[in-house]
Design a protein around this motif. Structure first.
Motif, PDB file in Angstrom:
ATOM      1  N   LEU A  63      -1.065   0.347 -10.568  1.00  0.00           N
ATOM      2  CA  LEU A  63      -1.642   0.605  -9.255  1.00  0.00           C
ATOM      3  C   LEU A  63      -3.089   0.148  -9.260  1.00  0.00           C
ATOM      4  CD1 LEU A  63      -0.440   4.257  -8.400  1.00  0.00           C
ATOM      5  CD2 LEU A  63       0.548   2.107  -7.583  1.00  0.00           C
ATOM      6  N   THR A  64      -3.587  -0.209  -8.091  1.00  0.00           N
ATOM      7  CA  THR A  64      -4.999  -0.530  -7.948  1.00  0.00           C
ATOM      8  C   THR A  64      -5.536   0.220  -6.744  1.00  0.00           C
ATOM      9  OG1 THR A  64      -6.606  -2.337  -7.752  1.00  0.00           O
ATOM     10  CG2 THR A  64      -4.581  -2.569  -6.507  1.00  0.00           C
ATOM     11  N   GLN A  65      -6.794   0.660  -6.819  1.00  0.00           N
ATOM     12  CA  GLN A  65      -7.362   1.482  -5.756  1.00  0.00           C
ATOM     13  C   GLN A  65      -8.217   0.633  -4.820  1.00  0.00           C
ATOM     14  OE1 GLN A  65      -9.810   4.794  -7.065  1.00  0.00           O
ATOM     15  NE2 GLN A  65      -9.086   6.053  -5.363  1.00  0.00           N
ATOM     16  N   ASP A  66      -7.995   0.793  -3.531  1.00  0.00           N
ATOM     17  CA  ASP A  66      -8.785   0.100  -2.525  1.00  0.00           C
ATOM     18  C   ASP A  66     -10.128   0.790  -2.335  1.00  0.00           C
ATOM     19  OD1 ASP A  66      -6.741  -1.711  -2.099  1.00  0.00           O
ATOM     20  OD2 ASP A  66      -5.869  -0.575  -0.436  1.00  0.00           O
ATOM     21  N   ARG A 105       0.845  -1.189   0.000  1.00  0.00           N
ATOM     22  CA  ARG A 105       0.000   0.000   0.000  1.00  0.00           C
ATOM     23  C   ARG A 105       0.885   1.245   0.000  1.00  0.00           C
ATOM     24  NH1 ARG A 105      -5.428   1.054   1.336  1.00  0.00           N
ATOM     25  NH2 ARG A 105      -5.801   3.124   2.247  1.00  0.00           N
ATOM     26  N   LEU A 106       0.544   2.207  -0.847  1.00  0.00           N
ATOM     27  CA  LEU A 106       1.298   3.453  -0.898  1.00  0.00           C
ATOM     28  C   LEU A 106       1.024   4.285   0.355  1.00  0.00           C
ATOM     29  CD1 LEU A 106       1.674   2.546  -3.831  1.00  0.00           C
ATOM     30  CD2 LEU A 106       1.292   4.908  -4.545  1.00  0.00           C
ATOM     31  N   PRO A 107       1.966   5.155   0.726  1.00  0.00           N
ATOM     32  CA  PRO A 107       1.744   6.022   1.889  1.00  0.00           C
ATOM     33  C   PRO A 107       0.504   6.886   1.699  1.00  0.00           C
ATOM     34  CG  PRO A 107       4.032   6.093   1.186  1.00  0.00           C
ATOM     35  CD  PRO A 107       3.277   5.362   0.118  1.00  0.00           C
ATOM     36  N   PRO A 108      -0.049   7.456   2.788  1.00  0.00           N
ATOM     37  CA  PRO A 108      -1.184   8.387   2.668  1.00  0.00           C
ATOM     38  C   PRO A 108      -0.869   9.504   1.683  1.00  0.00           C
ATOM     39  CG  PRO A 108      -0.771   7.857   4.959  1.00  0.00           C
ATOM     40  CD  PRO A 108       0.363   7.261   4.186  1.00  0.00           C
ATOM     41  N   GLU A 109      -1.891  10.002   1.008  1.00  0.00           N
ATOM     42  CA  GLU A 109      -1.680  10.979  -0.060  1.00  0.00           C
ATOM     43  C   GLU A 109      -0.918  12.219   0.411  1.00  0.00           C
ATOM     44  OE1 GLU A 109      -5.384  10.192  -3.112  1.00  0.00           O
ATOM     45  OE2 GLU A 109      -5.633  11.650  -1.512  1.00  0.00           O
ATOM     46  N   GLY A 112      -7.405   4.523  -1.096  1.00  0.00           N
ATOM     47  CA  GLY A 112      -5.954   4.387  -1.120  1.00  0.00           C
ATOM     48  C   GLY A 112      -5.485   3.532  -2.274  1.00  0.00           C
ATOM     49  N   TYR A 113      -4.196   3.637  -2.607  1.00  0.00           N
ATOM     50  CA  TYR A 113      -3.640   2.887  -3.730  1.00  0.00           C
ATOM     51  C   TYR A 113      -2.595   1.895  -3.241  1.00  0.00           C
ATOM     52  CZ  TYR A 113      -5.763   5.860  -7.306  1.00  0.00           C
ATOM     53  OH  TYR A 113      -6.659   6.509  -8.135  1.00  0.00           O
ATOM     54  N   ARG A 114      -2.463   0.808  -3.980  1.00  0.00           N
ATOM     55  CA  ARG A 114      -1.417  -0.163  -3.712  1.00  0.00           C
ATOM     56  C   ARG A 114      -0.833  -0.641  -5.032  1.00  0.00           C
ATOM     57  NH1 ARG A 114      -2.292  -3.671  -0.054  1.00  0.00           N
ATOM     58  NH2 ARG A 114      -4.112  -2.671   0.895  1.00  0.00           N
TER      59      ARG A 114
END
Length: 226
Positions: free
Chosen positions: A61-64, A30-34, A68-70
């Motif tokens: 990337l895929t969005q949860d 998971r990417l860090p918070p925006e 959020g993105y991972r």
């Protein structure tokens, strides 16, 4: 993509590459918070969101559900969209797709024969058994057979590209000739049997012969759709 957007896109892509190399990120991370990531990259949250959306389109990337993105390695989705657009622009025909898939499989035969495991052979056999048991044809099992075969090669680019091509054919092709396809199902299944046996026997020449026979057959069946 304008120059301003491209700069943000490249910055985010560079961030991902650096952290993948260091091991800080991996597939599914998971990417860090925006706010945190935008500050680290030194641009605004809206700009970050636009860059993330572009990478999502390309399947990186895929969005949860929470926004959020991972990281994702499903680049096949991006390839599929490109192929569909090319078809609409009359820059791609189904025979082109078959030619590309033929080339991919022929070049992958040595890697498949060298790397295939007993479990992968069993999975391919079970898929083949489903094809043999089908009385009216099973396109899904056909696509799965080739996916499993190329997965055994261990080449992730080949695997992703093949999945994109298979998805493109499954969603974009004219299915008006399906009855003809299914009328010839038994012959098509026998070609798959030849390919399976050749791979199990580690006979690259016979495997290549079966691949060519398979795509000669498909190109013939798909002629009415172009």
């Amino acid at each position: 993509m304008n120059q301003f957007t491209q700069r943000h896109y490249q910055a985010l892509l560079g961030y991902l590459k650096t952290n993948l190399r260091s091991g800080a990120l991996h597939d599914g991370s998971r990417l860090p918070p925006e706010e945190t990531l935008a500050a680290e990259l030194n641009f605004s949250v809206p700009s970050l969101r636009e860059a993330q959306h572009l990478l999502e389109i390309f399947g990186l990337l895929t969005q949860d559900a929470d926004g959020g993105y991972r990281l994702s390695h499903d680049v096949s989705r991006g390839f599929t969209d490109i192929f569909s657009l090319m078809l609409l622009l009359n820059q791609l025909k189904y025979s082109d797709v078959h030619r590309l898939r033929r080339s991919i499989e022929l070049q992958s035969i040595p890697a498949i024969i060298e790397n295939i495991t007993e479990r992968e052979r069993q999975m391919i056999y079970l898929c083949l058994a489903r094809m043999m048991a089908s009385e009216h044809g099973d396109r899904r099992a056909d696509a799965e057979f080739h996916d499993l075969l190329l997965t055994a090669s261990g080449d992730q680019l080949v695997i992703s590209l093949n999945r994109a091509l298979a998805q493109f054919l499954g969603t974009s092709r004219n299915l008006a000739d399906d009855s003809f396809y299914f009328e010839n199902w038994d012959e098509l299944v026998q070609i798959h049997v030849k390919l399976y046996r050749a791979v199990c026997a580690r006979d690259a020449a016979r495997a290549a012969e079966a691949v060519n026979e398979h795509y000669d057959f498909l190109t013939y069946l798909d002629k009415p759709t172009e």
